[in-house]
Design a protein around this motif. Sequence first.
Motif, mmCIF file in Angstrom:
data_model
loop_
_atom_site.group_PDB
_atom_site.id
_atom_site.type_symbol
_atom_site.label_atom_id
_atom_site.label_comp_id
_atom_site.label_asym_id
_atom_site.label_seq_id
_atom_site.Cartn_x
_atom_site.Cartn_y
_atom_site.Cartn_z
ATOM 1 N N ASP A 189 13.316 3.415 1.545
ATOM 2 C CA ASP A 189 13.164 2.871 0.191
ATOM 3 C C ASP A 189 12.378 3.846 -0.674
ATOM 4 O OD1 ASP A 189 14.541 0.520 0.690
ATOM 5 O OD2 ASP A 189 12.760 -0.525 1.396
ATOM 6 N N ILE A 190 11.300 4.399 -0.112
ATOM 7 C CA ILE A 190 10.469 5.358 -0.836
ATOM 8 C C ILE A 190 11.235 6.649 -1.093
ATOM 9 C CG2 ILE A 190 8.507 6.930 -0.500
ATOM 10 C CD1 ILE A 190 6.973 4.534 0.622
ATOM 11 N N VAL A 191 11.913 7.152 -0.079
ATOM 12 C CA VAL A 191 12.647 8.416 -0.213
ATOM 13 C C VAL A 191 13.684 8.325 -1.322
ATOM 14 C CG1 VAL A 191 14.325 9.919 0.933
ATOM 15 C CG2 VAL A 191 12.270 9.174 2.161
ATOM 16 N N PHE A 192 14.491 7.268 -1.280
ATOM 17 C CA PHE A 192 15.598 7.178 -2.239
ATOM 18 C C PHE A 192 15.135 6.787 -3.638
ATOM 19 C CE2 PHE A 192 17.948 7.474 1.631
ATOM 20 C CZ PHE A 192 19.143 8.072 1.267
ATOM 21 N N ALA A 193 13.932 6.243 -3.749
ATOM 22 C CA ALA A 193 13.413 5.889 -5.066
ATOM 23 C C ALA A 193 12.717 7.051 -5.760
ATOM 24 C CB ALA A 193 12.453 4.705 -4.952
ATOM 25 N N HIS A 194 12.211 8.026 -4.986
ATOM 26 C CA HIS A 194 11.333 9.034 -5.596
ATOM 27 C C HIS A 194 11.816 10.478 -5.464
ATOM 28 C CE1 HIS A 194 7.965 6.458 -6.826
ATOM 29 N NE2 HIS A 194 8.311 5.714 -5.796
ATOM 30 N N ALA A 195 12.552 10.819 -4.440
ATOM 31 C CA ALA A 195 12.939 12.219 -4.236
ATOM 32 C C ALA A 195 14.044 12.630 -5.203
ATOM 33 C CB ALA A 195 13.393 12.436 -2.798
ATOM 34 N N GLN A 196 13.922 13.821 -5.761
ATOM 35 C CA GLN A 196 15.010 14.391 -6.550
ATOM 36 C C GLN A 196 16.112 14.921 -5.643
ATOM 37 O OE1 GLN A 196 12.770 17.424 -8.624
ATOM 38 N NE2 GLN A 196 12.757 16.229 -10.522
ATOM 39 N N VAL A 197 15.675 15.554 -4.559
ATOM 40 C CA VAL A 197 16.590 16.139 -3.579
ATOM 41 C C VAL A 197 16.151 15.669 -2.197
ATOM 42 C CG1 VAL A 197 17.503 18.273 -2.584
ATOM 43 C CG2 VAL A 197 16.943 18.179 -5.019
ATOM 44 N N GLU B 264 0.828 -1.206 0.000
ATOM 45 C CA GLU B 264 0.000 0.000 0.000
ATOM 46 C C GLU B 264 0.862 1.256 0.000
ATOM 47 O OE1 GLU B 264 -4.128 1.369 2.223
ATOM 48 O OE2 GLU B 264 -2.596 0.336 3.385
ATOM 49 N N ARG B 265 1.993 1.218 0.721
ATOM 50 C CA ARG B 265 2.899 2.376 0.757
ATOM 51 C C ARG B 265 3.399 2.724 -0.643
ATOM 52 N NH1 ARG B 265 5.208 0.055 5.493
ATOM 53 N NH2 ARG B 265 7.082 -0.568 4.371
ATOM 54 N N PHE B 266 3.817 1.705 -1.385
ATOM 55 C CA PHE B 266 4.370 1.980 -2.712
ATOM 56 C C PHE B 266 3.277 2.401 -3.687
ATOM 57 C CE2 PHE B 266 8.145 -0.049 -1.052
ATOM 58 C CZ PHE B 266 9.151 0.683 -1.665
ATOM 59 N N GLN B 267 2.070 1.890 -3.530
ATOM 60 C CA GLN B 267 0.961 2.360 -4.364
ATOM 61 C C GLN B 267 0.669 3.833 -4.087
ATOM 62 O OE1 GLN B 267 -2.163 -0.388 -3.352
ATOM 63 N NE2 GLN B 267 -1.481 -1.931 -4.821
ATOM 64 N N MET B 268 0.718 4.209 -2.810
ATOM 65 C CA MET B 268 0.471 5.598 -2.443
ATOM 66 C C MET B 268 1.528 6.526 -3.036
ATOM 67 S SD MET B 268 -1.039 8.116 -0.979
ATOM 68 C CE MET B 268 -2.253 7.509 0.207
ATOM 69 N N ILE B 269 2.793 6.173 -2.890
ATOM 70 C CA ILE B 269 3.838 7.087 -3.359
ATOM 71 C C ILE B 269 3.853 7.153 -4.890
ATOM 72 C CG2 ILE B 269 5.830 5.539 -3.529
ATOM 73 C CD1 ILE B 269 5.715 9.051 -1.888
ATOM 74 N N GLU B 270 3.461 6.075 -5.561
ATOM 75 C CA GLU B 270 3.335 6.124 -7.021
ATOM 76 C C GLU B 270 2.235 7.099 -7.422
ATOM 77 O OE1 GLU B 270 5.061 4.968 -9.435
ATOM 78 O OE2 GLU B 270 6.450 3.652 -8.367
ATOM 79 N N ARG B 271 1.129 7.071 -6.675
ATOM 80 C CA ARG B 271 0.036 8.016 -6.945
ATOM 81 C C ARG B 271 0.507 9.452 -6.725
ATOM 82 N NH1 ARG B 271 -5.048 7.941 -9.287
ATOM 83 N NH2 ARG B 271 -5.438 5.914 -8.315
ATOM 84 N N VAL B 272 1.229 9.676 -5.631
ATOM 85 C CA VAL B 272 1.766 11.009 -5.335
ATOM 86 C C VAL B 272 2.693 11.464 -6.453
ATOM 87 C CG1 VAL B 272 3.325 12.268 -3.796
ATOM 88 C CG2 VAL B 272 1.496 10.842 -2.828
ATOM 89 N N HIS B 273 3.550 10.561 -6.909
ATOM 90 C CA HIS B 273 4.495 10.900 -7.971
ATOM 91 C C HIS B 273 3.743 11.284 -9.248
ATOM 92 C CE1 HIS B 273 8.850 10.364 -9.239
ATOM 93 N NE2 HIS B 273 8.248 10.736 -10.347
ATOM 94 N N GLU B 274 2.696 10.543 -9.592
ATOM 95 C CA GLU B 274 1.892 10.861 -10.771
ATOM 96 C C GLU B 274 1.234 12.231 -10.644
ATOM 97 O OE1 GLU B 274 -0.909 7.726 -11.143
ATOM 98 O OE2 GLU B 274 0.609 6.197 -11.574
#
Length: 251
Positions: free
Chosen positions: A205-213, A178-188
């Motif tokens: 895992d989420i921070v390093f996969a999605h944040a630019q900075v 559910e966490r990764f589904q949420m962050i994918e939605r946020v990214h979109e």
Amino acid sequence: MLKLTNVKKSFGGVLATNDLSIDFTPGSLSAIIGPNGAGKTTLFNLIAGRLRPDSGSIVFNNEEISGLPATEIVHKGIARAFQVASLFPSFSVQDSFEAAVLARHRKMNDIVRPFSQAESRDRAHHLMQMVGLESRARTLAKHLPHGEQKLLDIGLALALEPRLLLLDEPTAGMGPEERFQMIERVHELWEREQLTLIFIEHDMDIVFAHAQVIRVLYYGALLAEGTPAEIRNNQAVIDAYLGAGFEEEVA
């Protein structure tokens, strides 16, 4: 877009924000990390107007916003979703969105009347589609599962038409999938709406996969900032927060 300069905030003898200076560029996706008590939520409260800094400057779009009421900061283009979803529990999903749309246009008096305005109804439908809650339109907010309540909270923030969106632990209380589904939605949403987005998160895992900075707070001060690769290899961050073996865990 957002610039903090020498911002300080203390509570009694505790210095929650210690001479903090950060510059967020337009359209960026940034993460704020750090141990409990590092000042992450205080930082969001200062930006959003829930707290006033003791000293220093907060500038948004070349305008000083330090000390302005939270409602004025919202109307200048900053919105926030909370770690614990801030909802209208007895409203349906659709009525919640319509209320937020009316609030955005300073029509709070209309909230006590039936939601019949076509404009607010259309905007509410669009927002439900954006966050994937159109099938839940008539469900009361309090009856939504935890993850959908978080999506509703993010959607209510988007109803305010922000240029800067603050997300306080958007995946808190969720299971791994559910966490990764949420962050994918946020990214979109970030990509589609062309927002500047700042999020606080404890899942590395989420921070390093999605944040630019990534910016690391430690005892209210900025310990480090940089790309995920730079933060991953920053020994001061490893020693203060990430811990030995971190590189192998996120590899």
